[in-house]
Scaffold this motif. Sequence first.
Motif, PDB file in Angstrom:
ATOM      1  N   LEU A 116     -29.453 -19.768  53.623  1.00 34.96           N
ATOM      2  CA  LEU A 116     -30.844 -19.584  54.011  1.00 34.96           C
ATOM      3  C   LEU A 116     -30.991 -18.823  55.324  1.00 34.96           C
ATOM      4  CD1 LEU A 116     -32.256 -23.112  53.079  1.00 34.96           C
ATOM      5  CD2 LEU A 116     -32.752 -20.939  51.922  1.00 34.96           C
ATOM      6  N   ASP A 117     -29.893 -18.220  55.810  1.00 35.85           N
ATOM      7  CA  ASP A 117     -30.009 -17.385  56.999  1.00 35.85           C
ATOM      8  C   ASP A 117     -30.639 -16.051  56.611  1.00 35.85           C
ATOM      9  OD1 ASP A 117     -27.653 -17.208  55.496  1.00 35.85           O
ATOM     10  OD2 ASP A 117     -26.481 -16.357  57.121  1.00 35.85           O
ATOM     11  N   ALA A 118     -30.902 -15.209  57.592  1.00 31.40           N
ATOM     12  CA  ALA A 118     -31.624 -13.964  57.349  1.00 31.40           C
ATOM     13  C   ALA A 118     -30.824 -13.013  56.466  1.00 31.40           C
ATOM     14  CB  ALA A 118     -31.944 -13.289  58.687  1.00 31.40           C
ATOM     15  N   GLU A 119     -31.543 -12.093  55.807  1.00 29.36           N
ATOM     16  CA  GLU A 119     -30.878 -11.098  54.984  1.00 29.36           C
ATOM     17  C   GLU A 119     -30.067 -10.146  55.858  1.00 29.36           C
ATOM     18  OE1 GLU A 119     -34.123  -9.376  52.827  1.00 29.36           O
ATOM     19  OE2 GLU A 119     -34.045 -10.923  51.276  1.00 29.36           O
ATOM     20  N   VAL A 120     -28.994  -9.615  55.290  1.00 31.46           N
ATOM     21  CA  VAL A 120     -28.066  -8.754  56.018  1.00 31.46           C
ATOM     22  C   VAL A 120     -28.302  -7.305  55.622  1.00 31.46           C
ATOM     23  CG1 VAL A 120     -25.626  -8.209  56.421  1.00 31.46           C
ATOM     24  CG2 VAL A 120     -26.359 -10.589  56.152  1.00 31.46           C
ATOM     25  N   LEU A 121     -28.421  -6.426  56.610  1.00 33.32           N
ATOM     26  CA  LEU A 121     -28.591  -4.995  56.369  1.00 33.32           C
ATOM     27  C   LEU A 121     -27.317  -4.266  56.756  1.00 33.32           C
ATOM     28  CD1 LEU A 121     -32.167  -4.518  57.874  1.00 33.32           C
ATOM     29  CD2 LEU A 121     -31.556  -4.919  55.481  1.00 33.32           C
ATOM     30  N   ALA A 122     -26.866  -3.352  55.899  1.00 32.91           N
ATOM     31  CA  ALA A 122     -25.664  -2.567  56.194  1.00 32.91           C
ATOM     32  C   ALA A 122     -25.847  -1.166  55.655  1.00 32.91           C
ATOM     33  CB  ALA A 122     -24.429  -3.211  55.565  1.00 32.91           C
ATOM     34  N   GLY A 160     -28.196   0.976  55.613  1.00 34.89           N
ATOM     35  CA  GLY A 160     -29.399   1.245  54.851  1.00 34.89           C
ATOM     36  C   GLY A 160     -29.539   0.449  53.581  1.00 34.89           C
ATOM     37  N   VAL A 161     -28.583  -0.429  53.297  1.00 39.97           N
ATOM     38  CA  VAL A 161     -28.637  -1.256  52.093  1.00 39.97           C
ATOM     39  C   VAL A 161     -28.928  -2.696  52.497  1.00 39.97           C
ATOM     40  CG1 VAL A 161     -27.367  -2.111  50.077  1.00 39.97           C
ATOM     41  CG2 VAL A 161     -27.012   0.242  50.872  1.00 39.97           C
ATOM     42  N   ASN A 162     -29.923  -3.298  51.877  1.00 45.13           N
ATOM     43  CA  ASN A 162     -30.207  -4.708  52.095  1.00 45.13           C
ATOM     44  C   ASN A 162     -29.280  -5.516  51.189  1.00 45.13           C
ATOM     45  OD1 ASN A 162     -31.176  -7.331  52.188  1.00 45.13           O
ATOM     46  ND2 ASN A 162     -33.320  -6.696  52.308  1.00 45.13           N
ATOM     47  N   LEU A 163     -28.318  -6.185  51.799  1.00 44.75           N
ATOM     48  CA  LEU A 163     -27.337  -6.957  51.030  1.00 44.75           C
ATOM     49  C   LEU A 163     -27.859  -8.326  50.636  1.00 44.75           C
ATOM     50  CD1 LEU A 163     -24.072  -6.181  53.046  1.00 44.75           C
ATOM     51  CD2 LEU A 163     -25.110  -4.884  51.176  1.00 44.75           C
ATOM     52  N   GLY A 164     -29.023  -8.690  51.153  1.00 45.27           N
ATOM     53  CA  GLY A 164     -29.574 -10.004  50.858  1.00 45.27           C
ATOM     54  C   GLY A 164     -28.923 -11.080  51.705  1.00 45.27           C
ATOM     55  N   ARG A 165     -29.138 -12.303  51.303  1.00 45.44           N
ATOM     56  CA  ARG A 165     -28.571 -13.431  52.034  1.00 45.44           C
ATOM     57  C   ARG A 165     -27.104 -13.603  51.682  1.00 45.44           C
ATOM     58  NH1 ARG A 165     -34.130 -16.600  51.445  1.00 45.44           N
ATOM     59  NH2 ARG A 165     -34.778 -16.511  53.627  1.00 45.44           N
ATOM     60  N   VAL A 166     -26.360 -14.197  52.614  1.00 45.69           N
ATOM     61  CA  VAL A 166     -24.918 -14.363  52.419  1.00 45.69           C
ATOM     62  C   VAL A 166     -24.659 -15.266  51.220  1.00 45.69           C
ATOM     63  CG1 VAL A 166     -22.776 -15.172  53.463  1.00 45.69           C
ATOM     64  CG2 VAL A 166     -24.484 -14.013  54.873  1.00 45.69           C
ATOM     65  N   ARG A 167     -23.799 -14.810  50.325  1.00 43.53           N
ATOM     66  CA  ARG A 167     -23.484 -15.551  49.103  1.00 43.53           C
ATOM     67  C   ARG A 167     -22.149 -15.035  48.572  1.00 43.53           C
ATOM     68  NH1 ARG A 167     -26.515 -11.439  48.860  1.00 43.53           N
ATOM     69  NH2 ARG A 167     -26.591 -10.010  47.090  1.00 43.53           N
ATOM     70  N   ARG A 168     -21.404 -15.906  47.952  1.00 42.60           N
ATOM     71  CA  ARG A 168     -20.105 -15.501  47.405  1.00 42.60           C
ATOM     72  C   ARG A 168     -19.747 -16.439  46.255  1.00 42.60           C
ATOM     73  NH1 ARG A 168     -14.204 -15.302  48.267  1.00 42.60           N
ATOM     74  NH2 ARG A 168     -13.620 -13.122  48.564  1.00 42.60           N
ATOM     75  N   PRO A 169     -19.487 -15.880  45.058  1.00 41.88           N
ATOM     76  CA  PRO A 169     -19.240 -16.740  43.902  1.00 41.88           C
ATOM     77  C   PRO A 169     -17.901 -17.453  43.963  1.00 41.88           C
ATOM     78  CG  PRO A 169     -19.001 -14.435  43.302  1.00 41.88           C
ATOM     79  CD  PRO A 169     -19.515 -14.457  44.704  1.00 41.88           C
ATOM     80  N   LEU A 170     -17.887 -18.626  43.364  1.00 37.46           N
ATOM     81  CA  LEU A 170     -16.677 -19.414  43.151  1.00 37.46           C
ATOM     82  C   LEU A 170     -16.425 -19.516  41.656  1.00 37.46           C
ATOM     83  CD1 LEU A 170     -17.572 -22.456  45.441  1.00 37.46           C
ATOM     84  CD2 LEU A 170     -15.839 -20.736  45.974  1.00 37.46           C
ATOM     85  N   PRO A 171     -15.172 -19.525  41.231  1.00 39.71           N
ATOM     86  CA  PRO A 171     -14.919 -19.848  39.826  1.00 39.71           C
ATOM     87  C   PRO A 171     -15.341 -21.282  39.558  1.00 39.71           C
ATOM     88  CG  PRO A 171     -12.870 -19.841  41.075  1.00 39.71           C
ATOM     89  CD  PRO A 171     -13.931 -19.316  41.998  1.00 39.71           C
ATOM     90  N   VAL A 172     -15.856 -21.532  38.370  1.00 35.35           N
ATOM     91  CA  VAL A 172     -16.346 -22.867  38.072  1.00 35.35           C
ATOM     92  C   VAL A 172     -15.225 -23.902  38.187  1.00 35.35           C
ATOM     93  CG1 VAL A 172     -15.980 -22.743  35.571  1.00 35.35           C
ATOM     94  CG2 VAL A 172     -17.822 -24.173  36.498  1.00 35.35           C
ATOM     95  N   SER A 173     -13.969 -23.489  37.931  1.00 40.86           N
ATOM     96  CA  SER A 173     -12.846 -24.431  38.050  1.00 40.86           C
ATOM     97  C   SER A 173     -12.687 -24.921  39.480  1.00 40.86           C
ATOM     98  CB  SER A 173     -11.554 -23.776  37.565  1.00 40.86           C
ATOM     99  OG  SER A 173     -11.307 -22.576  38.265  1.00 40.86           O
ATOM    100  N   LYS A 174     -12.872 -24.045  40.464  1.00 38.82           N
ATOM    101  CA  LYS A 174     -12.795 -24.455  41.868  1.00 38.82           C
ATOM    102  C   LYS A 174     -14.006 -25.300  42.246  1.00 38.82           C
ATOM    103  CE  LYS A 174     -11.197 -24.306  46.174  1.00 38.82           C
ATOM    104  NZ  LYS A 174      -9.970 -25.017  46.585  1.00 38.82           N
ATOM    105  N   ALA A 175     -15.183 -24.871  41.802  1.00 36.22           N
ATOM    106  CA  ALA A 175     -16.402 -25.602  42.140  1.00 36.22           C
ATOM    107  C   ALA A 175     -16.360 -27.037  41.628  1.00 36.22           C
ATOM    108  CB  ALA A 175     -17.615 -24.872  41.557  1.00 36.22           C
ATOM    109  N   LEU A 176     -15.729 -27.238  40.479  1.00 35.41           N
ATOM    110  CA  LEU A 176     -15.644 -28.582  39.902  1.00 35.41           C
ATOM    111  C   LEU A 176     -14.426 -29.353  40.382  1.00 35.41           C
ATOM    112  CD1 LEU A 176     -16.655 -27.824  36.202  1.00 35.41           C
ATOM    113  CD2 LEU A 176     -18.073 -28.876  37.986  1.00 35.41           C
ATOM    114  N   ASP A 177     -13.610 -28.729  41.220  1.00 39.78           N
ATOM    115  CA  ASP A 177     -12.372 -29.375  41.663  1.00 39.78           C
ATOM    116  C   ASP A 177     -12.554 -30.141  42.970  1.00 39.78           C
ATOM    117  OD1 ASP A 177      -9.652 -30.045  41.951  1.00 39.78           O
ATOM    118  OD2 ASP A 177      -9.260 -28.194  43.056  1.00 39.78           O
ATOM    119  N   ASP A 178     -12.706 -29.443  44.102  1.00 39.58           N
ATOM    120  CA  ASP A 178     -12.632 -30.129  45.393  1.00 39.58           C
ATOM    121  C   ASP A 178     -13.677 -29.672  46.402  1.00 39.58           C
ATOM    122  OD1 ASP A 178     -11.636 -27.588  45.837  1.00 39.58           O
ATOM    123  OD2 ASP A 178      -9.701 -28.236  46.648  1.00 39.58           O
ATOM    124  N   VAL A 179     -14.689 -28.937  45.969  1.00 40.05           N
ATOM    125  CA  VAL A 179     -15.699 -28.394  46.880  1.00 40.05           C
ATOM    126  C   VAL A 179     -16.714 -29.471  47.245  1.00 40.05           C
ATOM    127  CG1 VAL A 179     -17.490 -26.634  47.167  1.00 40.05           C
ATOM    128  CG2 VAL A 179     -15.366 -26.089  45.933  1.00 40.05           C
TER     129      VAL A 179
END
Length: 432
Positions: free
Chosen positions: A220-226, A228-247
């Motif tokens: 929920l921090d501010a959107e990132v600009l790089a 001239g491109v608005n990259l949006g808010r910080v986000r990074r996918p996890l494989p579902v196997s990791k998400a269901l393991d120990d996160v």
Amino acid sequence: MPLDPNAESRYDRTRLRQWAHGRARSAGVERRDLLKLFAAGAVAAGPLGLAAGGTATAADTTAADAAASGAAPQPGIVKALPPELFTVRGTNAETNFAALRGTGQLTPVDRFFVRNHTATPRIDADSWRLKIWGSGLAGGPVEFTYDRLRSLPSVERTLFIECAGNGRSFYTTQQGQQVSGTAWTLGAIGVARWRGVRLSDVLRLAGVTRRAVDVLPRGLDAEVLANGVNLGRVRRPLPVSKALDDVLLAYEMNGEPLPPDHGAPVRVVVPDWIGISSIKWVGDIEVSDEPLYSPWNTDLYRLFGPDQPAGGSAPLTRQTLKSAFELEPGATVPVYRTRLLTGRSWSAAAPVHRVEVSTDGGARWQRARLHDAPRRGGWVRWSLPWTPRATGATALLARATDATGRTQPETAAYNTQGYLFDAVVRHPVLVV
């Protein structure tokens, strides 16, 4: 059961092929813009000449403008940053490792490093909501309030969070190689006792299905600009196997509610993986039945360089192996007077079970005494008494070996963004 590292590697290779062949969906940024960033990152010395940590942000610009005008820069960090505890680096604050001496296994919150892509937001826990949504759920979106999240069964785990670029400056100072990004030494790491709920419990309550492939937390921090491109808010996918393991979805840190700089009211904590995976100030989580990509695993947080795969490596996941002295670099020490050298070593792959120290620049090595039981996800503190016998400049070295048998190398594998430095660091001291 802990996630198999070989499964991580297979996932990484699969995602790289999917991205290269256009079979992954870009979450929140047009693919043409991601391709522009990706192409520049693959051919340049660093990705697009981006600023601290790989992104140019409004907060970086504010700090630069303030510095140019003679005013004190505002790093967008809430807590106090006394110079004896921190080195401020743009929007980030690096822990001075000497300030950890005598602090115990956990890093006190007042000296835990801060990695921000923009600035720390202040979010009211009572109005905060966590939205779980996406094609990998059996039904529609599900929302959790802060109170509902805290009512779920909780767990506590002692884990480190470490920036992927920790140690980056040593590519240049020790190996003579130019890299881009924040010039961290070894203080972009901290160990805390996190309390929260298992992400797997939340996903199951939300109706995660067998079709789910990727899980994408967004901050929920501010959107990132790089560039001239608005990259949006910080986000990074996890494989579902990791998400269901120990996160974890953590709401406490060292027995207290999360402070703003460390993700309040709720953050993601991903054991063993690079820090960008542990999204702060989490506000929504997409559960997808198709592969997802974001700028933080396309142009950023991958390895580029002459010794890397053509077009860059797969997205980075697991952290690496390091050691650090709890002593100021360049410290003056008296000859013939015994002092106790102390430090810490850690590995994301397995517990550290041996640490060796050299007090003569690497000519001879002695085994240090470990003060903690080796364990996964944390660090071990160690010590070695040293009586200098000659005056002059020398270097202290520490190298760790973990339970996989891996020992810190003399040099780290080069990449243009300076990620995953794992070589033995030469710590300068002057004997007088």
